[in-house]
Design a protein around this motif. Structure first.
Motif, PDB file in Angstrom:
ATOM      1  N   SER A  98       8.252  -3.812   9.877  1.00  0.00           N
ATOM      2  CA  SER A  98       7.847  -4.637   8.745  1.00  0.00           C
ATOM      3  C   SER A  98       7.637  -3.779   7.507  1.00  0.00           C
ATOM      4  O   SER A  98       7.322  -2.590   7.595  1.00  0.00           O
ATOM      5  N   TRP A  99       7.782  -4.414   6.359  1.00  0.00           N
ATOM      6  CA  TRP A  99       7.543  -3.746   5.084  1.00  0.00           C
ATOM      7  C   TRP A  99       6.065  -3.818   4.743  1.00  0.00           C
ATOM      8  O   TRP A  99       5.415  -4.841   4.952  1.00  0.00           O
ATOM      9  N   TYR A 100       5.553  -2.743   4.192  1.00  0.00           N
ATOM     10  CA  TYR A 100       4.174  -2.670   3.716  1.00  0.00           C
ATOM     11  C   TYR A 100       4.198  -2.289   2.242  1.00  0.00           C
ATOM     12  O   TYR A 100       5.112  -1.568   1.797  1.00  0.00           O
ATOM     13  N   PRO A 101       3.193  -2.741   1.487  1.00  0.00           N
ATOM     14  CA  PRO A 101       3.155  -2.410   0.056  1.00  0.00           C
ATOM     15  C   PRO A 101       3.240  -0.912  -0.217  1.00  0.00           C
ATOM     16  O   PRO A 101       3.941  -0.488  -1.143  1.00  0.00           O
ATOM     17  N   SER A 102       2.589  -0.096   0.589  1.00  0.00           N
ATOM     18  CA  SER A 102       2.604   1.355   0.365  1.00  0.00           C
ATOM     19  C   SER A 102       4.008   1.936   0.556  1.00  0.00           C
ATOM     20  O   SER A 102       4.411   2.848  -0.170  1.00  0.00           O
ATOM     21  N   THR A 103       4.756   1.392   1.509  1.00  0.00           N
ATOM     22  CA  THR A 103       6.130   1.864   1.745  1.00  0.00           C
ATOM     23  C   THR A 103       7.023   1.507   0.560  1.00  0.00           C
ATOM     24  O   THR A 103       7.784   2.350   0.073  1.00  0.00           O
ATOM     25  N   VAL A 104       6.903   0.271   0.089  1.00  0.00           N
ATOM     26  CA  VAL A 104       7.689  -0.167  -1.067  1.00  0.00           C
ATOM     27  C   VAL A 104       7.338   0.688  -2.279  1.00  0.00           C
ATOM     28  O   VAL A 104       8.224   1.157  -3.001  1.00  0.00           O
ATOM     29  N   LYS A 105       6.056   0.921  -2.483  1.00  0.00           N
ATOM     30  CA  LYS A 105       5.598   1.732  -3.621  1.00  0.00           C
ATOM     31  C   LYS A 105       6.200   3.139  -3.563  1.00  0.00           C
ATOM     32  O   LYS A 105       6.714   3.642  -4.566  1.00  0.00           O
ATOM     33  N   ASP A 106       6.155   3.766  -2.387  1.00  0.00           N
ATOM     34  CA  ASP A 106       6.710   5.117  -2.233  1.00  0.00           C
ATOM     35  C   ASP A 106       8.201   5.147  -2.549  1.00  0.00           C
ATOM     36  O   ASP A 106       8.682   6.049  -3.242  1.00  0.00           O
ATOM     37  N   ILE A 107       8.938   4.169  -2.049  1.00  0.00           N
ATOM     38  CA  ILE A 107      10.390   4.126  -2.269  1.00  0.00           C
ATOM     39  C   ILE A 107      10.703   3.899  -3.743  1.00  0.00           C
ATOM     40  O   ILE A 107      11.534   4.598  -4.327  1.00  0.00           O
ATOM     41  N   VAL A 108      10.044   2.945  -4.368  1.00  0.00           N
ATOM     42  CA  VAL A 108      10.289   2.638  -5.791  1.00  0.00           C
ATOM     43  C   VAL A 108       9.931   3.837  -6.660  1.00  0.00           C
ATOM     44  O   VAL A 108      10.723   4.238  -7.525  1.00  0.00           O
ATOM     45  N   LYS A 109       8.780   4.425  -6.419  1.00  0.00           N
ATOM     46  CA  LYS A 109       8.369   5.578  -7.234  1.00  0.00           C
ATOM     47  C   LYS A 109       9.316   6.759  -7.054  1.00  0.00           C
ATOM     48  O   LYS A 109       9.652   7.440  -8.018  1.00  0.00           O
ATOM     49  N   ARG A 110       9.756   7.003  -5.811  1.00  0.00           N
ATOM     50  CA  ARG A 110      10.697   8.104  -5.558  1.00  0.00           C
ATOM     51  C   ARG A 110      12.005   7.864  -6.284  1.00  0.00           C
ATOM     52  O   ARG A 110      12.564   8.755  -6.929  1.00  0.00           O
TER      53      ARG A 110
END
Length: 123
Positions: A98-110
């Motif tokens: 599942s997707w988590y907000p922290s994972t999405v944040k890390d990917i977008v910021k990277r």
């Protein structure tokens, strides 16, 4: 350790798993001995890349998901809302979870940092 780190291209994380040595000791030793890799690799593949042989290349399908994340973020979606959207659409993570907000944040910021660095090189 030289052979594992430089010749086999293993990360300190991978060497630690293989040998049982503390990762911090491996990192300290590689710095003290001046070992430098031309390109440091993450211990696991990042979302947006895949292996072809031993080479990391762009994973086009995952790149589309990253573009969707960035597009939703630019529309004002929170990282929580983006993760919910991806889960609702049954879009898998790298490991199928599942997707988590922290994972999405890390990917977008990277990805945004990578683009920023790329544009800085153009100037």
């Amino acid at each position: 350790m030289r052979k594992l780190y430089l010749e086999k291209g293993l990360s300190s994380y991978e060497i630690s798993k293989l040998t049982g040595w503390p990762r911090s000791s491996i990192s300290d030793a590689t710095r003290a001995l001046g070992f430098k890799k031309e390109e440091i690799k993450a211990p696991t593949l990042r979302f947006g890349e895949k292996l072809v042989g031993t080479t990391r290349v762009v994973h086009k399908g995952e790149q589309k998901v990253i573009e969707k994340m960035i597009s939703l973020r630019e529309k004002g979606y929170s990282f929580k809302r983006i993760s919910e959207h991806l889960n609702d659409k049954n879009i898998p993570t790298k490991l199928g979870g599942s997707w988590y907000p922290s994972t999405v944040k890390d990917i977008v910021k990277r990805e945004l940092k990578k683009r920023e660095d790329w544009h800085a090189c153009d100037n």
